[in-house]
Design an enzyme around this catalytic site. Structure first.
Site, PDB file in Angstrom:
ATOM      1  CD  GLU A 113      28.450  42.210  26.619  1.00 42.57           C
ATOM      2  OE1 GLU A 113      28.943  41.645  27.610  1.00 42.57           O
ATOM      3  OE2 GLU A 113      28.448  41.723  25.483  1.00 42.57           O
ATOM      4  CE  LYS A 115      37.311  44.639  32.107  1.00 44.46           C
ATOM      5  NZ  LYS A 115      37.657  44.182  33.433  1.00 44.46           N
ATOM      6  CG  ASP A 117      35.321  44.898  39.633  1.00 52.59           C
ATOM      7  OD1 ASP A 117      36.139  44.065  39.189  1.00 52.59           O
ATOM      8  OD2 ASP A 117      35.635  45.817  40.400  1.00 52.59           O
ATOM      9  CE1 TYR A 234      32.864  36.820  29.265  1.00 53.00           C
ATOM     10  CE2 TYR A 234      32.444  37.777  31.430  1.00 53.00           C
ATOM     11  CZ  TYR A 234      33.238  37.040  30.579  1.00 53.00           C
ATOM     12  OH  TYR A 234      34.405  36.524  31.042  1.00 53.00           O
ATOM     13  CE  LYS A 321      39.716  48.431  34.362  1.00 50.75           C
ATOM     14  NZ  LYS A 321      40.853  47.575  34.300  1.00 50.75           N
ATOM     15  CB  CYS A 415      53.305  56.222  72.601  1.00 58.64           C
ATOM     16  SG  CYS A 415      51.952  55.043  72.541  1.00 58.64           S
ATOM     17  CB  CYS A 418      52.139  54.426  76.997  1.00 55.71           C
ATOM     18  SG  CYS A 418      53.510  54.221  75.863  1.00 55.71           S
ATOM     19  CB  CYS A 433      55.011  52.926  71.117  1.00 55.83           C
ATOM     20  SG  CYS A 433      55.006  52.785  72.912  1.00 55.83           S
ATOM     21  CB  CYS A 439      52.421  50.674  75.219  1.00 54.67           C
ATOM     22  SG  CYS A 439      51.418  51.631  74.073  1.00 54.67           S
TER      23      CYS A 439
HETATM   24  S1  IVH Z   1      34.123  39.538  27.272  1.00 52.39           S
HETATM   25  C1  IVH Z   1      38.293  37.656  25.720  1.00 52.39           C
HETATM   26  N1  IVH Z   1      32.408  40.935  28.642  1.00 52.39           N
HETATM   27  O1  IVH Z   1      36.822  41.181  32.094  1.00 52.39           O
HETATM   28  C2  IVH Z   1      37.588  37.955  26.925  1.00 52.39           C
HETATM   29  N2  IVH Z   1      34.387  40.243  29.748  1.00 52.39           N
HETATM   30  O2  IVH Z   1      39.938  40.994  30.737  1.00 52.39           O
HETATM   31  C3  IVH Z   1      36.163  38.169  26.601  1.00 52.39           C
HETATM   32  N3  IVH Z   1      34.486  40.901  32.099  1.00 52.39           N
HETATM   33  O3  IVH Z   1      38.140  38.524  33.327  1.00 52.39           O
HETATM   34  C4  IVH Z   1      35.541  38.699  27.776  1.00 52.39           C
HETATM   35  N4  IVH Z   1      32.561  41.939  32.154  1.00 52.39           N
HETATM   36  O4  IVH Z   1      35.681  38.044  32.968  1.00 52.39           O
HETATM   37  C5  IVH Z   1      33.585  40.308  28.674  1.00 52.39           C
HETATM   38  N5  IVH Z   1      30.770  42.169  29.703  1.00 52.39           N
HETATM   39  C6  IVH Z   1      31.947  41.531  29.750  1.00 52.39           C
HETATM   40  C7  IVH Z   1      32.728  41.476  30.901  1.00 52.39           C
HETATM   41  C8  IVH Z   1      33.947  40.817  30.864  1.00 52.39           C
HETATM   42  C9  IVH Z   1      33.626  41.586  32.859  1.00 52.39           C
HETATM   43  C10 IVH Z   1      35.789  40.390  32.579  1.00 52.39           C
HETATM   44  C11 IVH Z   1      36.155  39.013  32.100  1.00 52.39           C
HETATM   45  C12 IVH Z   1      37.659  39.009  32.125  1.00 52.39           C
HETATM   46  C13 IVH Z   1      38.013  40.443  32.016  1.00 52.39           C
HETATM   47  C14 IVH Z   1      38.625  40.710  30.670  1.00 52.39           C
END
Ligand code: IVH
Length: 675
Positions: A113, A115, A117, A234, A321, A415, A418, A433, A439
């Site tokens: 999936e 991640k 944000d 998720y 990441k 500056c 001035c 300044c 100024c």
């Molecule tokens: S599963 C045990 N799936 O990432 C945690 N987390 O450190 C299981 N997050 O704050 C989380 N997208 O809210 C999962 N597809 C995804 C996610 C996701 C974002 C966030 C989650 C948490 C952090 C995990």
């Protein structure tokens, strides 16, 4: 209409509106016109007013936001909200796979999936109705933000299909890139008067993630609704009969009406995981929301149980990441901005370059140390990266691409506004300044700071008005506001009608009631922010007490250090500042604390609160302490009088016991307050 008939109609309208809402916000299909939708919504609202017993918290009408809440209730999670361990390279990912295969002694399928944000949320549904939404908090307990969550259009308030009777799902609330842009445009328009160039970054939302977290914690749900948040789910917490794999779980969630993107995939090997990662590494900027990685989860629920979790994170999932993206571009020049305190901030002007989906033209350089650290030369090819801030930063220079006779970048000596000689005090990174009185950007910056919402809150005076007042010679400092007259304004100001004059003068008069701690903040003393001003006013209850204190006495105040104390001494040593304060005093501004009617039982006692509580929320407890004359602190020392310890109190409780600090239960605290 009879109650029975009304109930029938309310049910029909609610079901239809929920469905239309889901079709629009989750499936992206518009079935009827906005007008028809509004008509149905209106009819439902009217029925709910006429028959209040029919109004349910899950009604589609609740999306617009209910009444503001003062404090969010703290709620313990039914099972802890863990986080994911992170990896940044392929080797770590392979190691994760090897460990899993070894532990399970068999091949596994994975679900990949994105991640998302945003901000994690726990959602509980009973009989298909959303009954509770709680933020992650510290993983053990979070804030109950149910009323705010109800305003999220892509979150179902009522499920459809064969959902379990009671269950919890978790997901990520986020602000889409589009909503982020729209919100910032709106904020810019609303504040057009107050946004001086160098203030823009403070007023605008910095990035979608922070904006989302801020919106979710708004106390007025109507404001939350305005921010247009979204949610992706998720996972389901715990086992649901008939669901044996995570992938099936995700699909069932979709069937019940939850919002999930179409980006998740089931794969059968770690190589395929890598293909997924590479694909989204290229395409992620085209998505409607920001994502900084991929989450890889073992598919089988049975294996989840077998693999278990550490105290922090499950062993069956990991986050990959992406590296922060960098771009290379030409450093064309450096501009120096002058802040209200005279601080000089260098900003790099770059040749426009595409970075993480946006065009970058400027980068912040902070101060002379940063320029020296980077060893910047004019016309250097520099690397820029985007972190969480609006303005990206320069992370390095491609020295191999430097012209032979390139000149090192010299920090300015005078500056830019001035021409006064700049100074840098020992131990400070910033150049200043010192021409405080004349100024121009400092004069204007101080005036703007004075009228700002968190200071004197004179919202009838915006940036353009200040420019004109200065230009026409009506003001040169903040005390001049209090000598303004309707005649002078109507004589000299252009495009200023009676109404504007009245508003301006009323705003000025009203500011005379602003409490002392905010006046102290409004004075704009270097390093004295609103929190420090509040702390100072707790100890030095009027301006004369503060101005006659020694540097040591000031530095002793909790959270006020030597640098702030020095700055206050510098401030009072300038005669023009004392003269200004005298004029403001004469104008009737508040220069001493008006003691609130405290009940007084806890006079000056220091409190720390820790753990989870049942009777009061943490904020309510803090308010009660202050109302009764006590003070709230965050860390334990021998000076603390009481530690109020709730459930799961940890290290603070141990430390308090060691130091002999009196420990109170919540009940004992209640008794103490009630006398
Ligand atoms: S599963 C045990 N799936 O990432 C945690 N987390 O450190 C299981 N997050 O704050 C989380 N997208 O809210 C999962 N597809 C995804 C996610 C996701 C974002 C966030 C989650 C948490 C952090 C995990």
């Amino acid at each position: 209409m009879t109650l029975e008939k009304a109930k029938e109609r309310v049910d029909i309208l609610s079901t239809k509106l929920h469905d239309l809402n889901k079709r629009y916000y989750v499936d992206g299909v518009q079935d009827i016109s906005d007008q028809e939708f509004d008509l149905m919504m209106h009819e439902l609202q009217e029925l709910e007013v006429e028959f209040p017993t029919l109004l349910k918290t899950t009604s589609p009408t609740q999306r617009v936001g209910g009444e503001p809440t003062k404090n969010f209730k703290t709620v313990a999670h039914e099972s802890p909200m863990l986080s994911l361990s992170n990896t940044y390279n392929k080797e770590d990912l392979i190691e994760f796979n090897d460990r899993i295969l070894k532990d399970l002694n068999t091949q596994v399928d994975y679900v990949c999936e994105l991640k998302y944000d945003g901000v994690a949320i726990s959602l509980i549904y009973e009989h298909g109705a959303l009954i509770q939404a709680v933020t992650r908090g510290d993983g053990i307990q979070g804030d109950d933000v149910t009323v705010n969550a109800r305003t999220i259009r892509s979150l179902p308030l009522q499920l459809v299909g064969d959902y379990p009777e009671r269950f919890e799902v978790r997901g990520e609330v986020f602000m889409s890139k589009q909503s982020f842009e729209e919100n910032n445009k709106r904020i810019e328009l609303e504040n057009i008067d107050r946004i001086a160039n160098n203030k823009k970054a403070q007023i605008l939302l910095a990035n979608p993630r922070n904006a989302c977290a801020g919106a979710l914690k708004q106390q007025d749900p109507k404001k939350v609704a305005e921010r247009k948040l979204d949610v992706y789910i998720y996972g389901i917490v715990g086992q649901v009969e008939t669901i044996t794999t995570h992938f099936d779980g995700l699909n069932r969630l979709k069937e019940w009406g939850f919002n999930l993107p179409n980006t998740f995939e089931k794969v059968t090997s770690i190589d395929e995981v890598w293909t997924f990662i590479e694909k989204w590494g290229k395409n992620r900027h085209d998505l409607p929301l920001e994502t900084d990685g991929v989450v890889i989860k073992v598919d089988s629920e049975e294996f989840h149980k077998k693999l278990g979790a550490t105290a922090k994170s499950p062993r069956w999932a990991i986050a990959y990441k992406y590296k922060a993206e960098a771009a290379k571009t030409l450093l064309k020049s450096v501009t120096y901005q002058v802040g209200r305190t005279g601080a000089i901030t260098p900003v790099a002007n770059l040749e426009a370059v595409q970075l993480a989906g946006t065009t970058v033209r400027r980068a912040s350089l902070h101060n002379a140390n940063e320029i020296a650290r980077l060893d910047l030369h004019i016309n250097d090819k520099v690397y820029v990266e985007k972190g969480g801030e609006i303005i990206p930063k320069i992370t390095g220079v491609d020295v191999s691409d430097r012209e032979k006779d390139a000149q090192p970048l010299e920090f300015i000596t005078n500056c830019p506004a001035c021409n006064s000689v700049l100074e840098r005090q020992e131990g400070e990174a910033q150049h200043y300044c010192l021409n405080i009185t004349s100024c121009p950007p400092q004069v204007k910056g101080r005036i703007q700071h004075f009228v700002a919402r968190k200071a004197m809150n004179i919202d009838s005076i915006g940036g353009e008005t200040i420019d004109q007042l200065i230009e026409k010679g009506l003001i040169a400092n903040v005390a001049d506001f209090y000598d303004l007259t309707a005649e002078a304004l109507s004589d000299k100001m252009e495009r200023f009608k009676d109404k504007s004059i009245e508003n301006l003068l009323n705003g000025v008069i009203a500011s005379k009631n602003i409490p002392y701690e905010r006046v102290l903040f409004a004075l704009g003393i270097r390093h004295v922010g609103s929190t420090i001003a509040e702390k100072l006013s707790e100890v030095f209850k009027n301006i004369d007490a503060l101005l006659s204190a020694t540097e040591e006495q000031i530095a002793e105040v909790y959270e006020v250090g030597g640098q702030i104390a020095k700055s206050i001494i510098n401030f009072k040593e300038a005669p023009e500042n004392l003269f200004l304060i005298d004029r403001l005093k004469a104008a009737g501004l508040q220069f001493e604390v008006v003691e609130k009617e405290t009940v007084g039982t806890l006079e000056d006692k220091l409190f720390v609160c820790t753990g989870t509580f049942e009777i009061f929320s943490r904020n309510e407890m803090h308010d009660l302490i202050k109302e009764h004359g006590g003070k709230v602190r965050t860390s334990i020392s021998a000076k603390i009088d009481y530690l109020v310890a709730g459930e799961k109190a940890g290290s603070k409780l141990k430390k308090a016991e060691k130091l002999g600090v009196t420990v109170l239960t919540e009940e004992e605290f209640k008794n103490l307050i009630e006398g």
